[in-house]
Design an enzyme around this catalytic site. Sequence first.
Site, PDB file in Angstrom:
ATOM      1  N   GLY A  11       0.772  -1.250   0.000  1.00  0.00           N
ATOM      2  CA  GLY A  11       0.000   0.000   0.000  1.00  0.00           C
ATOM      3  C   GLY A  11       0.793   1.284   0.000  1.00  0.00           C
ATOM      4  O   GLY A  11       0.258   2.329   0.332  1.00  0.00           O
ATOM      5  N   ILE A  90      -4.145  -1.243   2.333  1.00  0.00           N
ATOM      6  CA  ILE A  90      -4.774  -1.212   1.012  1.00  0.00           C
ATOM      7  C   ILE A  90      -6.280  -0.998   1.173  1.00  0.00           C
ATOM      8  O   ILE A  90      -6.897  -1.639   2.027  1.00  0.00           O
ATOM      9  CB  ILE A  90      -4.556  -2.586   0.324  1.00  0.00           C
ATOM     10  CG1 ILE A  90      -3.117  -2.757  -0.106  1.00  0.00           C
ATOM     11  CG2 ILE A  90      -5.490  -2.768  -0.843  1.00  0.00           C
ATOM     12  CD1 ILE A  90      -2.849  -4.166  -0.618  1.00  0.00           C
ATOM     13  N   TYR A 153     -18.598   8.009   3.989  1.00  0.00           N
ATOM     14  CA  TYR A 153     -17.673   6.854   4.030  1.00  0.00           C
ATOM     15  C   TYR A 153     -18.379   5.613   3.456  1.00  0.00           C
ATOM     16  O   TYR A 153     -17.745   4.748   2.848  1.00  0.00           O
ATOM     17  CB  TYR A 153     -17.157   6.610   5.451  1.00  0.00           C
ATOM     18  CG  TYR A 153     -15.841   5.859   5.477  1.00  0.00           C
ATOM     19  CD1 TYR A 153     -14.715   6.352   4.835  1.00  0.00           C
ATOM     20  CD2 TYR A 153     -15.723   4.640   6.146  1.00  0.00           C
ATOM     21  CE1 TYR A 153     -13.512   5.673   4.846  1.00  0.00           C
ATOM     22  CE2 TYR A 153     -14.515   3.955   6.170  1.00  0.00           C
ATOM     23  CZ  TYR A 153     -13.424   4.472   5.527  1.00  0.00           C
ATOM     24  OH  TYR A 153     -12.232   3.788   5.536  1.00  0.00           O
ATOM     25  N   LYS A 160     -14.799  -1.919   5.967  1.00  0.00           N
ATOM     26  CA  LYS A 160     -13.914  -1.879   7.150  1.00  0.00           C
ATOM     27  C   LYS A 160     -14.490  -2.715   8.297  1.00  0.00           C
ATOM     28  O   LYS A 160     -13.730  -3.299   9.079  1.00  0.00           O
ATOM     29  CB  LYS A 160     -13.671  -0.435   7.603  1.00  0.00           C
ATOM     30  CG  LYS A 160     -12.828   0.403   6.633  1.00  0.00           C
ATOM     31  CD  LYS A 160     -11.421  -0.144   6.406  1.00  0.00           C
ATOM     32  CE  LYS A 160     -10.551   0.848   5.667  1.00  0.00           C
ATOM     33  NZ  LYS A 160      -9.245   0.276   5.266  1.00  0.00           N
TER      34      LYS A 160
HETATM   35  P1  NAP Z   1      -2.915   5.634  -0.089  1.00  0.00           P
HETATM   36  O1  NAP Z   1      -1.586   6.239   0.090  1.00  0.00           O
HETATM   37  O2  NAP Z   1      -3.700   6.041  -1.296  1.00  0.00           O
HETATM   38  O3  NAP Z   1      -2.810   4.061   0.010  1.00  0.00           O
HETATM   39  C1  NAP Z   1      -3.815   3.175  -0.464  1.00  0.00           C
HETATM   40  C2  NAP Z   1      -3.107   2.055  -1.175  1.00  0.00           C
HETATM   41  O4  NAP Z   1      -3.996   1.003  -1.568  1.00  0.00           O
HETATM   42  C3  NAP Z   1      -2.440   2.555  -2.455  1.00  0.00           C
HETATM   43  O5  NAP Z   1      -1.101   2.178  -2.473  1.00  0.00           O
HETATM   44  C4  NAP Z   1      -3.275   1.859  -3.513  1.00  0.00           C
HETATM   45  O6  NAP Z   1      -2.642   1.707  -4.737  1.00  0.00           O
HETATM   46  C5  NAP Z   1      -3.535   0.543  -2.821  1.00  0.00           C
HETATM   47  N1  NAP Z   1      -4.459  -0.285  -3.590  1.00  0.00           N
HETATM   48  C6  NAP Z   1      -5.674   0.044  -4.097  1.00  0.00           C
HETATM   49  N2  NAP Z   1      -6.157  -0.969  -4.830  1.00  0.00           N
HETATM   50  C7  NAP Z   1      -5.230  -1.968  -4.789  1.00  0.00           C
HETATM   51  C8  NAP Z   1      -5.137  -3.269  -5.359  1.00  0.00           C
HETATM   52  N3  NAP Z   1      -6.105  -3.762  -6.145  1.00  0.00           N
HETATM   53  N4  NAP Z   1      -4.032  -4.024  -5.103  1.00  0.00           N
HETATM   54  C9  NAP Z   1      -3.044  -3.542  -4.350  1.00  0.00           C
HETATM   55  N5  NAP Z   1      -3.051  -2.307  -3.794  1.00  0.00           N
HETATM   56  C10 NAP Z   1      -4.144  -1.533  -4.009  1.00  0.00           C
HETATM   57  O7  NAP Z   1      -3.888   6.000   1.147  1.00  0.00           O
HETATM   58  P2  NAP Z   1      -3.753   5.738   2.714  1.00  0.00           P
HETATM   59  O8  NAP Z   1      -4.643   6.753   3.338  1.00  0.00           O
HETATM   60  O9  NAP Z   1      -2.336   5.624   3.120  1.00  0.00           O
HETATM   61  O10 NAP Z   1      -4.505   4.329   2.887  1.00  0.00           O
HETATM   62  C11 NAP Z   1      -3.907   3.184   3.447  1.00  0.00           C
HETATM   63  C12 NAP Z   1      -4.880   2.445   4.356  1.00  0.00           C
HETATM   64  O11 NAP Z   1      -5.168   3.256   5.476  1.00  0.00           O
HETATM   65  C13 NAP Z   1      -6.226   2.112   3.710  1.00  0.00           C
HETATM   66  O12 NAP Z   1      -6.641   0.837   4.144  1.00  0.00           O
HETATM   67  C14 NAP Z   1      -7.136   3.157   4.294  1.00  0.00           C
HETATM   68  O13 NAP Z   1      -8.481   2.740   4.326  1.00  0.00           O
HETATM   69  C15 NAP Z   1      -6.545   3.256   5.675  1.00  0.00           C
HETATM   70  N6  NAP Z   1      -6.948   4.446   6.421  1.00  0.00           N
HETATM   71  C16 NAP Z   1      -6.719   5.683   5.914  1.00  0.00           C
HETATM   72  C17 NAP Z   1      -7.120   6.801   6.628  1.00  0.00           C
HETATM   73  C18 NAP Z   1      -6.927   8.183   6.077  1.00  0.00           C
HETATM   74  O14 NAP Z   1      -7.588   9.105   6.560  1.00  0.00           O
HETATM   75  N7  NAP Z   1      -6.051   8.409   5.117  1.00  0.00           N
HETATM   76  C19 NAP Z   1      -7.725   6.648   7.874  1.00  0.00           C
HETATM   77  C20 NAP Z   1      -7.916   5.365   8.383  1.00  0.00           C
HETATM   78  C21 NAP Z   1      -7.518   4.261   7.650  1.00  0.00           C
HETATM   79  P3  NAP Z   1      -3.239   2.648  -5.940  1.00  0.00           P
HETATM   80  O15 NAP Z   1      -2.871   4.047  -5.616  1.00  0.00           O
HETATM   81  O16 NAP Z   1      -2.607   2.103  -7.153  1.00  0.00           O
HETATM   82  O17 NAP Z   1      -4.728   2.441  -5.982  1.00  0.00           O
HETATM   83  C1  1JT Z   2     -10.399   4.861   0.665  1.00  0.00           C
HETATM   84  C2  1JT Z   2     -10.512   6.251   0.497  1.00  0.00           C
HETATM   85  C3  1JT Z   2     -10.186   4.327   1.919  1.00  0.00           C
HETATM   86  C4  1JT Z   2     -10.413   7.086   1.603  1.00  0.00           C
HETATM   87  C5  1JT Z   2     -10.211   6.544   2.860  1.00  0.00           C
HETATM   88  C6  1JT Z   2     -10.108   5.171   3.022  1.00  0.00           C
HETATM   89  N1  1JT Z   2      -9.934   4.915   4.327  1.00  0.00           N
HETATM   90  C7  1JT Z   2      -9.930   6.072   4.968  1.00  0.00           C
HETATM   91  N2  1JT Z   2     -10.082   7.064   4.098  1.00  0.00           N
HETATM   92  C8  1JT Z   2     -10.168   8.473   4.434  1.00  0.00           C
HETATM   93  C9  1JT Z   2     -11.596   8.901   4.610  1.00  0.00           C
HETATM   94  C10 1JT Z   2     -12.485   8.811   3.586  1.00  0.00           C
HETATM   95  C11 1JT Z   2     -13.824   9.206   3.709  1.00  0.00           C
HETATM   96  C12 1JT Z   2     -14.251   9.701   4.887  1.00  0.00           C
HETATM   97  C13 1JT Z   2     -13.361   9.794   5.936  1.00  0.00           C
HETATM   98  C14 1JT Z   2     -12.029   9.384   5.788  1.00  0.00           C
HETATM   99  C15 1JT Z   2     -10.759   6.867  -0.847  1.00  0.00           C
HETATM  100  C16 1JT Z   2     -10.504   5.912  -1.984  1.00  0.00           C
HETATM  101  C17 1JT Z   2     -11.092   4.576  -1.709  1.00  0.00           C
HETATM  102  C18 1JT Z   2     -10.455   3.928  -0.486  1.00  0.00           C
HETATM  103  O1  1JT Z   2     -15.575  10.063   4.943  1.00  0.00           O
HETATM  104  C19 1JT Z   2     -15.956  11.037   5.817  1.00  0.00           C
HETATM  105  C20 1JT Z   2     -14.801   9.091   2.569  1.00  0.00           C
END
Ligand code: NAP
Ligand code: 1JT
Length: 253
Positions: A11, A90, A153, A160
């Site tokens: 990821g 991911i 979301y 999730k």
């Molecule tokens: P990110 O940098 O965009 O990372 C998401 C990763 O998932 C990217 O590397 C993406 O690759 C990969 N991915 C998507 N489809 C895939 C596939 N088919 N096979 C392999 N990899 C794939 O965003 P991030 O915020 O760091 O997200 C990482 C994790 O943290 C996610 O599970 C997300 O739900 C979680 N999370 C994020 C937040 C937040 O606020 N950012 C909060 C809580 C949890 P591509 O770019 O090629 O699609």
């Molecule tokens: C994905 C996206 C997974 C955004 C994500 C995610 N897990 C956490 N975030 C951040 C987030 C997104 C929303 C949100 C609050 C936090 C976007 C691409 C698909 C996978 O809603 C209030 C929508």
Amino acid sequence: MLENKTGMIFGVANQRSIAWACAQACLEKGAKLAFTYQGERLKENVEKLTANLDGALVVPCDVTNQAEVDAAFQTVEKEFGKLDFLIHSIAFAPKEALEGEFLMTSREAFVTAMEISAFSLPQLARAAAPLMKDGGSIVTMTYYGAEKVVQNYNVMGVAKSALEASVRYLAEDLGKQNIRVNAVSAGPINTLSARGVKNMGVMLRHIAEKSPLRRNVEAREVGNTTLFLVSDLASAITGETIYVDCGFNIIGI
Ligand code: NAP
Ligand code: 1JT
């Protein structure tokens, strides 16, 4: 702390990715890492980020392609011989599913979100377990929308929930092999994924105002908790979802 340990990180899209913050925390403590990327588009990014790391592997792995998953683990087995931890960071859902009403989620969007964001965890755990010969630790990233309704979301929240339940079932299955499975529930962070989300700015301001610590979480802090979970310091923790959200989830009104 992680000297002589090898890990696989799924990821990393760019330097803002939560997976990259996890990688940095683990690298500082001496881990040897394999990075996977999805598609040619991200190959250059990941190769640039990891260019000056000692002995790092970079392998393609789109989780929707089982042959690619099998090949990635074969490469890791060949190059590292064993695996101690796996970081799953991911998620994906089509953009149109992350706005408006959950009620309107299409079959296709639902299936895609579940496959990439939830099924990929048991899928990767199954491939990793035979390489975790001395036990191991698997960590995934989740979000509060799994548990409570968070506007927009939508289907990601449902995926999730499935991911967090998968953590518990996998913890039971893999506990016999001394493999631990946990989730980190991160507060919102402005990554590439989050950037596409409507009202992210409003949400970040709300948390900065209402969370006990009166601020948002940094990716580095999520990385540090992940480091703790993959290390031996967390040797009796499995099946858990640990919040790294400046305390936001404990607030009622
Ligand atoms: P990110 O940098 O965009 O990372 C998401 C990763 O998932 C990217 O590397 C993406 O690759 C990969 N991915 C998507 N489809 C895939 C596939 N088919 N096979 C392999 N990899 C794939 O965003 P991030 O915020 O760091 O997200 C990482 C994790 O943290 C996610 O599970 C997300 O739900 C979680 N999370 C994020 C937040 C937040 O606020 N950012 C909060 C809580 C949890 P591509 O770019 O090629 O699609
Ligand atoms: C994905 C996206 C997974 C955004 C994500 C995610 N897990 C956490 N975030 C951040 C987030 C997104 C929303 C949100 C609050 C936090 C976007 C691409 C698909 C996978 O809603 C209030 C929508």
